[in-house]
Scaffold this active site. Sequence first.
Site, short mmCIF file in Angstrom:
data_model
loop_
_atom_site.label_atom_id
_atom_site.label_comp_id
_atom_site.label_asym_id
_atom_site.label_seq_id
_atom_site.Cartn_x
_atom_site.Cartn_y
_atom_site.Cartn_z
N HIS A 193 0.37 -1.57 -0.14
CA HIS A 193 -0.32 0.29 0.21
C HIS A 193 1.03 1.07 0.69
CE1 HIS A 193 -3.84 -1.75 1.27
NE2 HIS A 193 -3.12 -2.88 0.75
N TYR A 209 -8.94 5.23 7.18
CA TYR A 209 -9.72 5.52 8.82
C TYR A 209 -10.64 6.88 8.56
CZ TYR A 209 -5.44 3.23 9.79
OH TYR A 209 -4.05 2.53 10.41
N PRO A 259 -4.40 0.28 18.82
CA PRO A 259 -3.62 -0.61 17.55
C PRO A 259 -4.06 1.24 16.15
CG PRO A 259 -6.78 -0.79 17.94
CD PRO A 259 -5.54 -0.10 19.57
N LYS A 261 1.03 -0.04 14.81
CA LYS A 261 2.29 -0.19 15.81
C LYS A 261 2.72 -1.51 16.74
CE LYS A 261 3.77 3.24 13.17
NZ LYS A 261 3.56 2.74 11.79
N TYR A 292 4.05 6.36 9.78
CA TYR A 292 2.54 4.97 9.22
C TYR A 292 4.30 3.83 8.58
CZ TYR A 292 -1.46 2.87 8.01
OH TYR A 292 -2.11 1.63 7.73
#
Length: 390
Positions: free
Chosen positions: A72, A197, A289, A293, A381
């Site tokens: 991704h 998200y 979460p 990570k 990220y």
Amino acid sequence: MRTQVGIIGAGPAGLLLSHLLHLRGIDSVVLERRSREHVERRVRAGVLEQGTVETLVAAGVGERLRREGLVHRGIELRYGGAGHRVPFERLVPGRTVTVYGQQEVVKDLVAARLAAGGDVRFEVDDVTVHDADTDRPHLSFGGERLDCDVIAGCDGFHGVSRSSIPEGVLTVHERDYPFAWLGVLARVRPSAEELIYARTERGFALHSMRSPEVSRFYLQVPAGEDIVDWPDERIWAELRTRLETVPGFTLATGEILEKGVTPMRGFVAEPMRHGRLFLAGDAAHIVPPTGAKGLNLAVADVRVLTEALTHWYATGSTGLLDDYSDTCLRRVWRAQHFSWWMTTLLHTFDSDDAYARRLQVSHLDYVTSSEAAATTLAENYVGLPYERDL
Ligand code: FAD
Ligand code: DHB
């Protein structure tokens, strides 16, 4: 029985440690409380940082990951009736994440350990740590005794290693959140190519995936929510309400394969060592979460421990072992902050007043419009660089 490194727990941390040590000629025995089937079926994390992927590939356990993992190059932040892409290729060129289920990582590691003749014991009861603060530590289990040079506590948040450390040695930092995540695995094609998200007034929702046929979803629910109160129809209805908020987006639905509620907390126990007992992964720290990570931190700890043990066996110098906790904790605290930041950015807090909600939207507007702010999200990220090469 004797080995060099006694490892408690066959999650990602324990299995990878055992495998990396094996590649450096260091023996270990892994003791796991649950069955092989259980650890290989446990549905959990799914997002691997680029460094995690590179670590697994370099260890020779990345062949299926490379083939089946979904690379991704961005995520979507969805709120206020619009989707905003955070494009990794522009913000952190050349850096990506890979979506590949944690249980697949575990399967690959178990297979690699067994193929190499590794000693991984499942369904082992009553593992107990002895004499960790001496130079002759040992483990006992089911009437047997395992003498070792060092012990690695890789037994997750509820394991025995951290609780075997005497009172007063560890300092614990903890933050509980007033909500949990309801996680869902469903046999349905993903409704989007990248992770979504979503922040809504009804709470957070996450659309993730495992393969072209299987999707993974999470819903923010109140802490302590009972899964029996969430029949499949209610889950789909809530996911639709929270995700179908932009024009033209429809959520595909299908058979729910697995569902469960996970509490959200931040937790760090320091130092990550007591004498010859070294804690790694969830045994030492937990993150909420939202930043994806936890598994990645477990891999980062294990890299540091492998390097330190290799150095100790090769030179007799304890320098890197003595630095182990501080080295790990620098990354752990960065991940704690990032995970808290992502959680705060995207979840609904009952305590929030109208002012706090406006601040949250302003923050999201900033992250989705400023190159600098978006880069902060992206570089954390995909994973910050490791301090040392393996
Ligand atoms: P664990 O995976 O917990 O392994 C510990 C092992 O020790 C287990 O097999 C356990 O059975 C065993 N054990 C426990 N007690 C004993 C004992 N007494 N004796 C012997 N064995 C014992 N992380 C990410 O990086 N990305 C994500 O996208 C992400 N999403 C997540 C989503 C959810 C819903 C959850 C719950 C977690 C998520 N995480 C994520 C976190 C990630 O799953 C954990 O951080 C990761 O499992 C840590 O690995 P570990 O090996 O340290 O611990
Ligand atoms: C997944 C889990 C996460 O915690 C996250 O932030 C993104 C994806 C997942 O399980 O796919």
